[in-house]
Design a protein around this motif. Structure first.
Motif, PDB file in Angstrom:
ATOM      1  N   ARG A  57       1.786 -26.011 -44.472  1.00 25.31           N
ATOM      2  CA  ARG A  57       0.980 -25.458 -45.567  1.00 25.31           C
ATOM      3  C   ARG A  57       0.483 -26.573 -46.483  1.00 25.31           C
ATOM      4  N   GLN A  58       1.369 -27.515 -46.775  1.00 22.03           N
ATOM      5  CA  GLN A  58       0.991 -28.639 -47.636  1.00 22.03           C
ATOM      6  C   GLN A  58      -0.137 -29.445 -47.001  1.00 22.03           C
ATOM      7  N   GLN A  59       0.002 -29.736 -45.730  1.00 27.87           N
ATOM      8  CA  GLN A  59      -1.014 -30.528 -45.037  1.00 27.87           C
ATOM      9  C   GLN A  59      -2.357 -29.809 -45.003  1.00 27.87           C
ATOM     10  N   SER A  60      -2.353 -28.524 -44.709  1.00 32.21           N
ATOM     11  CA  SER A  60      -3.633 -27.811 -44.636  1.00 32.21           C
ATOM     12  C   SER A  60      -4.274 -27.693 -46.021  1.00 32.21           C
ATOM     13  N   ARG A  61      -3.468 -27.510 -47.065  1.00 28.17           N
ATOM     14  CA  ARG A  61      -4.054 -27.444 -48.405  1.00 28.17           C
ATOM     15  C   ARG A  61      -4.629 -28.799 -48.812  1.00 28.17           C
ATOM     16  N   ARG A  62      -3.899 -29.861 -48.504  1.00 28.83           N
ATOM     17  CA  ARG A  62      -4.400 -31.205 -48.822  1.00 28.83           C
ATOM     18  C   ARG A  62      -5.728 -31.463 -48.119  1.00 28.83           C
ATOM     19  N   VAL A  63      -5.812 -31.101 -46.858  1.00 25.99           N
ATOM     20  CA  VAL A  63      -7.050 -31.309 -46.100  1.00 25.99           C
ATOM     21  C   VAL A  63      -8.198 -30.534 -46.736  1.00 25.99           C
ATOM     22  N   ARG A  64      -7.963 -29.263 -47.096  1.00 30.04           N
ATOM     23  CA  ARG A  64      -9.017 -28.456 -47.724  1.00 30.04           C
ATOM     24  C   ARG A  64      -9.493 -29.087 -49.031  1.00 30.04           C
ATOM     25  N   ILE A  65      -8.553 -29.527 -49.845  1.00 29.97           N
ATOM     26  CA  ILE A  65      -8.913 -30.127 -51.129  1.00 29.97           C
ATOM     27  C   ILE A  65      -9.639 -31.449 -50.907  1.00 29.97           C
ATOM     28  N   GLU A  66      -9.119 -32.290 -50.027  1.00 32.84           N
ATOM     29  CA  GLU A  66      -9.747 -33.594 -49.774  1.00 32.84           C
ATOM     30  C   GLU A  66     -11.149 -33.439 -49.182  1.00 32.84           C
ATOM     31  N   GLU A  67     -11.332 -32.451 -48.316  1.00 29.79           N
ATOM     32  CA  GLU A  67     -12.669 -32.203 -47.763  1.00 29.79           C
ATOM     33  C   GLU A  67     -13.636 -31.773 -48.858  1.00 29.79           C
ATOM     34  N   ARG A  68     -13.176 -30.934 -49.782  1.00 28.32           N
ATOM     35  CA  ARG A  68     -14.021 -30.501 -50.893  1.00 28.32           C
ATOM     36  C   ARG A  68     -14.359 -31.682 -51.801  1.00 28.32           C
ATOM     37  N   ILE A  69     -13.384 -32.494 -52.096  1.00 26.21           N
ATOM     38  CA  ILE A  69     -13.598 -33.661 -52.957  1.00 26.21           C
ATOM     39  C   ILE A  69     -14.599 -34.620 -52.318  1.00 26.21           C
ATOM     40  N   ALA A  70     -14.498 -34.814 -51.031  1.00 25.41           N
ATOM     41  CA  ALA A  70     -15.358 -35.773 -50.323  1.00 25.41           C
ATOM     42  C   ALA A  70     -16.834 -35.403 -50.390  1.00 25.41           C
ATOM     43  N   ARG A  71     -17.147 -34.180 -50.710  1.00 27.03           N
ATOM     44  CA  ARG A  71     -18.545 -33.741 -50.810  1.00 27.03           C
ATOM     45  C   ARG A  71     -19.218 -34.228 -52.090  1.00 27.03           C
ATOM     46  N   HIS A  72     -18.431 -34.793 -52.996  1.00 25.05           N
ATOM     47  CA  HIS A  72     -18.952 -35.163 -54.310  1.00 25.05           C
ATOM     48  C   HIS A  72     -18.749 -36.648 -54.584  1.00 25.05           C
ATOM     49  N   LYS A  73     -19.634 -37.203 -55.386  1.00 26.62           N
ATOM     50  CA  LYS A  73     -19.589 -38.636 -55.675  1.00 26.62           C
ATOM     51  C   LYS A  73     -18.885 -38.961 -56.986  1.00 26.62           C
ATOM     52  N   THR A  74     -19.063 -38.136 -58.003  1.00 20.58           N
ATOM     53  CA  THR A  74     -18.494 -38.475 -59.312  1.00 20.58           C
ATOM     54  C   THR A  74     -17.087 -37.901 -59.459  1.00 20.58           C
ATOM     55  N   PRO A  75     -16.215 -38.602 -60.184  1.00 15.51           N
ATOM     56  CA  PRO A  75     -14.865 -38.075 -60.417  1.00 15.51           C
ATOM     57  C   PRO A  75     -14.880 -36.701 -61.103  1.00 15.51           C
ATOM     58  N   ARG A  76     -15.847 -36.479 -62.000  1.00 21.24           N
ATOM     59  CA  ARG A  76     -15.953 -35.173 -62.670  1.00 21.24           C
ATOM     60  C   ARG A  76     -16.172 -34.068 -61.634  1.00 21.24           C
ATOM     61  N   ASP A  77     -17.150 -34.272 -60.756  1.00 26.17           N
ATOM     62  CA  ASP A  77     -17.430 -33.272 -59.727  1.00 26.17           C
ATOM     63  C   ASP A  77     -16.273 -33.136 -58.744  1.00 26.17           C
ATOM     64  N   ILE A  82     -11.718 -29.399 -56.832  1.00 26.20           N
ATOM     65  CA  ILE A  82     -10.349 -28.923 -56.585  1.00 26.20           C
ATOM     66  C   ILE A  82     -10.281 -27.419 -56.876  1.00 26.20           C
ATOM     67  N   PHE A  83     -10.943 -27.013 -57.943  1.00 24.07           N
ATOM     68  CA  PHE A  83     -10.967 -25.587 -58.283  1.00 24.07           C
ATOM     69  C   PHE A  83     -11.829 -24.799 -57.304  1.00 24.07           C
ATOM     70  N   ASP A  84     -12.872 -25.425 -56.778  1.00 25.26           N
ATOM     71  CA  ASP A  84     -13.694 -24.767 -55.754  1.00 25.26           C
ATOM     72  C   ASP A  84     -12.872 -24.510 -54.490  1.00 25.26           C
ATOM     73  N   ALA A  85     -12.057 -25.493 -54.115  1.00 22.61           N
ATOM     74  CA  ALA A  85     -11.189 -25.323 -52.942  1.00 22.61           C
ATOM     75  C   ALA A  85     -10.198 -24.195 -53.178  1.00 22.61           C
ATOM     76  N   MET A  86      -9.683 -24.117 -54.402  1.00 23.96           N
ATOM     77  CA  MET A  86      -8.747 -23.050 -54.718  1.00 23.96           C
ATOM     78  C   MET A  86      -9.432 -21.689 -54.668  1.00 23.96           C
ATOM     79  N   ALA A  87     -10.661 -21.612 -55.136  1.00 25.93           N
ATOM     80  CA  ALA A  87     -11.398 -20.346 -55.093  1.00 25.93           C
ATOM     81  C   ALA A  87     -11.533 -19.862 -53.651  1.00 25.93           C
ATOM     82  N   GLU A  88     -11.802 -20.793 -52.736  1.00 24.66           N
ATOM     83  CA  GLU A  88     -11.891 -20.426 -51.314  1.00 24.66           C
ATOM     84  C   GLU A  88     -10.563 -19.878 -50.814  1.00 24.66           C
ATOM     85  N   THR A  89      -9.478 -20.506 -51.233  1.00 26.49           N
ATOM     86  CA  THR A  89      -8.145 -20.073 -50.808  1.00 26.49           C
ATOM     87  C   THR A  89      -7.853 -18.662 -51.313  1.00 26.49           C
TER      88      THR A  89
END
Length: 189
Positions: A57-77, A82-89
């Motif tokens: 579960r930890q690994q799959s959540r990390r992957v989902r969050i990291e994939e979402r983060i990778a779509r964005h360039k700025t630290p703010r986005d 992270i919250f977008d990934a949670m909304a999907e969950t």
């Protein structure tokens, strides 16, 4: 699927849906279609199966969050992602809540499970802190702690209220906190 994969898939489905304490080893074995000896030769005990379930579960959540983060360039986005990934969950069919919160409540003395929960929480805290620093927050530890509370609170509220929209409110609040934490300090007149 290997015996290990079948046991983990069954544990993942049953433990998450019904609770770790409510599901005995015999149910997992029957669901997986494997013999008891296979469980013990693969994992050694139910505690180790629970640990492996939570690690998955930890690994799959990390992957989902990291994939979402990778779509964005700025630290703010990236922080808001992270919250977008949670909304999907939370919007997934069958969402019952955070597996780590549930496991922690069910197994307060379960050393293996608690170690995985602690490792997951440490990863989230470190991720938030790193991104808060990269965003230029004046007090990155404070902001990371505030965002962590929003993260945890929206997971629990989503579970208790059955409303995945709660994450949108948490995301909006996170954006406000983030913008206030990185805005230039106002000079006194």
């Amino acid at each position: 699927m290997s015996v290990r994969e079948r046991l983990l898939a069954s544990a993942d489905e049953l433990f998450y849906r019904e609770g770790i304490n409510n599901v005995g080893i015999d149910r997992v074995l029957e669901h997986a279609g494997v013999a008891k000896a296979s469980l013990y030769s693969t994992f050694g005990s139910k505690d180790e199966l629970v640990r492996a379930y939570l690690e998955g579960r930890q690994q799959s959540r990390r992957v989902r969050i990291e994939e979402r983060i990778a779509r964005h360039k700025t630290p703010r986005d990236q922080l808001l992602a992270i919250f977008d990934a949670m909304a999907e969950t939370l919007a997934r069919p069958g969402f019952r809540g955070c597996a780590f919160v549930m496991a922690s409540a069910e197994l307060p003395g379960g050393r293996g499970a608690q170690e995985v929960v602690a490792a997951y929480r440490a990863w989230v805290r470190e991720l938030l802190l790193r991104l808060c620093k990269e965003a230029g927050a004046r007090q990155p530890r404070l902001l990371a702690q505030q965002l962590g509370l929003l993260y945890d609170g929206s997971l629990v509220a989503g579970q208790l209220d059955g409303d995945p929209a709660v994450v949108a409110t948490a995301r909006q609040t996170a954006a406000l906190l983030l913008d206030a934490a990185v805005a230039p300090a106002r000079r006194a007149a």
